[in-house]
Design an enzyme around this catalytic site. Structure first.
Site, short mmCIF file in Angstrom:
data_model
loop_
_atom_site.label_atom_id
_atom_site.label_comp_id
_atom_site.label_asym_id
_atom_site.label_seq_id
_atom_site.Cartn_x
_atom_site.Cartn_y
_atom_site.Cartn_z
N PRO A 120 0.83 -1.21 -0.02
CA PRO A 120 -0.10 0.01 0.12
C PRO A 120 0.86 1.38 0.06
O PRO A 120 1.69 1.32 0.83
CB PRO A 120 -0.92 -0.23 1.32
CG PRO A 120 -0.03 -0.86 2.07
CD PRO A 120 0.71 -1.96 1.19
N LEU A 163 0.76 5.24 -0.09
CA LEU A 163 -0.10 6.43 0.08
C LEU A 163 0.09 7.67 -1.09
O LEU A 163 1.05 7.86 -1.64
CB LEU A 163 0.20 7.28 1.28
CG LEU A 163 -1.12 8.44 1.91
CD1 LEU A 163 -2.46 8.02 1.81
CD2 LEU A 163 -0.42 9.26 2.88
N GLN A 194 -6.26 -1.31 3.22
CA GLN A 194 -5.49 -0.87 4.32
C GLN A 194 -6.11 0.31 5.00
O GLN A 194 -6.24 1.48 4.56
CB GLN A 194 -3.99 -0.65 4.05
CG GLN A 194 -3.16 -0.31 5.20
CD GLN A 194 -1.74 0.02 4.89
OE1 GLN A 194 -1.66 1.00 4.69
NE2 GLN A 194 -0.84 -0.67 5.27
N CYS A 243 3.10 3.25 9.83
CA CYS A 243 3.53 4.62 9.15
C CYS A 243 4.23 5.39 10.16
O CYS A 243 3.56 5.86 11.29
CB CYS A 243 2.12 5.19 8.90
SG CYS A 243 2.32 6.87 8.18
N LYS A 293 0.60 -4.39 9.22
CA LYS A 293 1.63 -4.10 8.47
C LYS A 293 2.46 -3.23 9.42
O LYS A 293 2.07 -2.31 10.06
CB LYS A 293 1.48 -3.43 7.31
CG LYS A 293 2.88 -3.12 6.45
CD LYS A 293 2.63 -2.66 5.00
CE LYS A 293 3.83 -2.53 4.24
NZ LYS A 293 4.86 -1.67 4.66
N ASN A 333 9.11 -7.16 3.69
CA ASN A 333 8.95 -6.15 2.66
C ASN A 333 10.06 -5.29 3.25
O ASN A 333 10.55 -5.19 4.50
CB ASN A 333 7.69 -5.28 3.09
CG ASN A 333 7.50 -3.92 2.67
OD1 ASN A 333 7.25 -2.80 3.53
ND2 ASN A 333 7.79 -3.74 1.38
N GLY A 334 10.56 -4.36 2.19
CA GLY A 334 11.67 -3.40 2.36
C GLY A 334 12.86 -3.75 1.57
O GLY A 334 13.55 -4.77 1.78
N GLY A 335 13.22 -2.91 0.81
CA GLY A 335 14.49 -2.96 -0.15
C GLY A 335 14.53 -3.98 -1.05
O GLY A 335 15.55 -4.18 -1.70
#
Length: 328
Positions: free
Chosen positions: A13, A15, A66, A96, A135, A208-210
């Protein structure tokens, strides 16, 4: 009950990026990838009319919404709306790091309040028959040890009301004044996420991430249940076609002509509802990523999209460009 493959790969997701036009676009590129809406506050979902139509949601299945919030009553109302709309999963944003999220006491703020998260999840679980996921980050600059992450998951997953955790393998550094910076710093720690899967083998753990490539996806899948990618997919959406083939073992070949026809029909339909063409085309333009003369073609299309009567010719031109110059 979700199928096993549903967890294998998903688009994050994002924004102001994964809006309804972007999600429709992605669904034409991949039939298997699990999609997530951009973050929506519980207040927005309850109070904004026509945020989604049931038809829009069903055309993007499998898809999750989400939500961001901290009030069980609001989550109960939102769960009913999401279920009626046809969403396959309700995801809670507990990661977030923005000032807005912190002042509103949602997002990363809730990692320090697992009891609130647990009760929100429990409320959703007993309201609708679709699964709940969360998340999160691996921690914050003040709580950046493995035990903190483990304790959070242990408390939130009580009674298995939530069995799916999407973990961005980076702490949320609340000292940074920009959420954008916090997407690339501090450093990633995949080992924490791998260890969580070992400690909670009954949970679905999504990393998740990179992550930027299919070889990386395959490498991480040896340690976790699924992979989520965000910015890299937005930058290079045609990667989704390869993911269907190499991660989900889809044998059906991607038909670029059929894809453009679907996007043309969608664009024409939306413009009749007064949707600005730019709101749709800004997502599609990234199909030119790393392709010959990509900047030139992007400029050409951006120049032409303001002419509503020229939409059909514009898509015809894109098809000709790909036929001659571009391989998927």
């Amino acid at each position: 009950m979700q199928k096993k493959n549903v967890h294998k790969f998903s688009v994050a997701p994002m924004l102001k990026y994964t809006d309804r036009h972007c999600l429709f676009f992605y669904r034409q590129l991949t039939k298997k990838t699990f999609l997530y809406t951009e973050m929506i506050t519980t207040y927005e979902l309850i109070n904004k009319k026509n945020l989604f139509s049931k038809k829009q949601v069903m055309s993007n299945v499998p898809i999750a919404i989400q939500l961001a919030g901290n009030n069980c009553i609001h989550f109960k109302k939102c769960a009913k709306i999401a279920y009626f709309m046809g969403f396959n999963e309700i995801n809670l944003n507990i990661g977030c790091p923005s000032q807005h999220a912190q002042s509103g006491k949602f997002g990363i703020y809730l990692m320090n309040h697992p009891n609130i998260v647990y009760h929100c999840i429990k409320t959703i679980y007993f309201t609708v028959p679709i699964p709940v996921s969360v998340k999160i980050r691996i921690g914050t600059e003040k709580n950046n040890n493995y035990q903190f992450l483990k304790n959070f998951i242990q408390q939130v997953s009580k009674n298995q009301y939530c069995i799916k955790f999407i973990i961005h393998a980076r702490i949320a550094d609340l000292q940074l004044n920009s959420p954008k910076k916090n997407r690339s710093i501090p450093t990633l720690n995949y080992q924490y996420v791998y260890q969580i899967k070992k400690d909670f083998p009954h949970l679905k753990i999504i990393l998740n991430g990179g992550i930027k490539s299919i070889p990386e996806i395959k490498k991480h899948l040896k340690h976790v249940d699924g992979i989520m990618m965000g910015r890299e997919i937005y930058k290079n959406p045609l990667l989704l076609c390869k993911i269907d083939k190499e991660i989900f073992s889809c044998k059906k070949k991607f038909n670029f002509k059929k894809f453009l026809k679907k996007m043309l029909q969608y664009t024409e339909k939306e413009t009749k509802k007064k949707t600005k063409i730019l709101h749709i085309m800004k997502h599609i333009l990234n199909i030119f990523y790393k392709q010959p003369h990509s900047k030139k073609w992007k400029k050409y299309i951006l120049k032409k999209i303001h002419h509503k009567n020229d939409i059909h010719n514009l898509f015809t031109k894109i098809h000709k460009i790909f036929n001659k110059k571009i391989t998927i």
